[in-house]
Design an enzyme around this catalytic site. Structure first.
Site, mmCIF file in Angstrom:
data_model
loop_
_atom_site.group_PDB
_atom_site.id
_atom_site.type_symbol
_atom_site.label_atom_id
_atom_site.label_comp_id
_atom_site.label_asym_id
_atom_site.label_seq_id
_atom_site.Cartn_x
_atom_site.Cartn_y
_atom_site.Cartn_z
ATOM 1 N N CYS A 132 0.889 -1.345 0.107
ATOM 2 C CA CYS A 132 0.138 0.060 0.079
ATOM 3 C C CYS A 132 1.005 1.327 -0.099
ATOM 4 O O CYS A 132 1.508 1.724 1.009
ATOM 5 C CB CYS A 132 -1.012 0.066 1.162
ATOM 6 S SG CYS A 132 -1.974 1.464 1.441
ATOM 7 N N CYS A 135 -0.434 4.126 2.048
ATOM 8 C CA CYS A 135 -0.385 3.879 3.578
ATOM 9 C C CYS A 135 1.131 4.319 3.963
ATOM 10 O O CYS A 135 1.399 4.985 4.863
ATOM 11 C CB CYS A 135 -0.573 2.685 3.968
ATOM 12 S SG CYS A 135 -2.037 1.908 3.361
ATOM 13 N N ASP A 136 2.148 3.753 3.098
ATOM 14 C CA ASP A 136 3.549 3.677 3.420
ATOM 15 C C ASP A 136 4.459 4.443 2.816
ATOM 16 O O ASP A 136 5.549 4.697 3.341
ATOM 17 C CB ASP A 136 3.817 2.252 3.558
ATOM 18 C CG ASP A 136 3.092 1.376 4.423
ATOM 19 O OD1 ASP A 136 2.600 1.739 5.437
ATOM 20 O OD2 ASP A 136 2.875 0.118 4.053
#
Ligand code: NAP
Length: 302
Positions: A132, A135-136
């Site tokens: 992701c 997200c990261d």
């Protein structure tokens, strides 16, 4: 009390189905395993959903949810479905919170990113390996990252990562991308993106965190090392359909006809978890609408 329809999954397909079943004045519940949104929550940029020139997956999913709530859809989150028992005109949806009686079910449970299966992959999840970018990606500012895959997810997320990373290397097992042409063009034109063609990641290695990947060229069989701080993996999708005892293809995707009817009467499917030639927000929404109307017609007939 029995529901008319239980919708499994809170992505675009499930929420669209929710809007349509509520407008048909049915007693409906939508249950979601994690949080409302599904896969689009991890999509930074959406620019192919008609009417929205440029939006984020999170924003679009909030709008879908608001729209469904406006028509009174009951939503329960953090409820996991473990099975569906077919008792003819009644179905029992088995969940982590107990059994739910319903006359019809719409499965819109979506998909989960597939693991690559490379050596070291599982050891480095959260320490450089991610599925992701939204997200990261933030953790890779001015770093070098490898993206694995050649589909739309790999290419769009590689482009997104160039906002943070100083260099993005796409490792793809063939010499042609599968992604939409416009996404390909954007990637080819991006000076931060380079490609390792005809190549597969054999190993992800490092001490505490990812430091390198070992890549094999499938044409020459040559093994080489790419130094990297992160590896983002986008090698396809696994359908979340293990709980459903309906006809599926060899990959676990649910088989349905044009009315979204599965092999079991009263159980319908919508979105990415079904066998379909295209997995987009637009197609998921269309499936959800069809499944809802089919469920309504089915309920009128029982
Ligand atoms: P996908 O289209 O199935 O692509 C998976 C990619 O991973 C392919 O390039 C495939 O290579 C590669 N791959 C599969 N197994 C591999 C392995 N073991 N080792 C190395 N590479 C491997 O999956 P996706 O990109 O997640 O997209 C899923 C669906 O969502 C698609 O329908 C896509 O169009 C849609 N989507 C659309 C957008 C958008 O329109 N903006 C964004 C994201 C996703 P091969 O090409 O050689 O098979």
């Amino acid at each position: 009390m029995a529901y008319d329809v239980v919708i499994i999954g809170g992505g675009p397909a499930g929420l669209a189905a929710g809007i349509y079943v509520k407008r048909a004045m049915l007693n409906a519940l939508l249950i979601e395993k994690i949080g409302i949104g599904g896969q689009i929550l991890i999509t930074d940029l959406v620019e192919n959903y008609p009417g929205f020139l440029e939006t984020s997956g999170a924003d679009l999913s909030r709008k879908f949810e608001q729209h469904a709530l406006k028509f009174g859809l009951e939503i329960k989150s953090i409820v996991e479905v473990t099975g569906i028992e077919d008792r003819g005109e009644m179905k029992v949806v088995k969940t982590s919170e107990g059994d739910l009686d319903t006359k019809a079910v719409i499965i819109a449970a979506g998909t989960t990113p597939r693991k690559l299966g490379a050596k070291g992959e599982l050891n480095f999840i959260g320490r450089g390996v991610s599925y992701c970018a939204t997200c990261d990606g933030f953790f890779f500012r001015e770093k070098v990252v490898v993206v694995v895959g050649g589909g739309d997810s790999a290419i769009t997320e590689a482009i997104f990562l160039t906002k943070m990373a100083k260099k993005v290397i796409i490792v793809h097992r063939r010499d042609k991308l599968r992604a939409e042409k416009i996404n390909q063009e954007h990637a080819f034109a991006n000076p931060k993106i380079s490609f390792a063609w005809d190549s597969v990641v054999e190993e992800i290695a490092g001490k505490q965190v990812v430091e390198k990947v070992m890549v094999r060229n499938v044409k020459t069989n040559e093994l080489s090392e790419i130094k990297t701080d992160g590896v983002f993996i986008y090698v396809g999708l696994i359908p979340n359909t293990g709980f459903a005892d309906v006809e599926k293809d060899e990959g676990g995707f649910i088989i349905a006809n044009g009315k979204m009817e599965t092999s079991v009467r009263g159980i319908f499917v919508a979105g990415d978890c079904r066998v379909t030639p295209l997995r987009q927000i637009a197609t998921a929404v269309g499936d959800g609408a069809i499944a809802a109307v089919s469920a309504e017609k089915y309920l009128e007939g029982i």
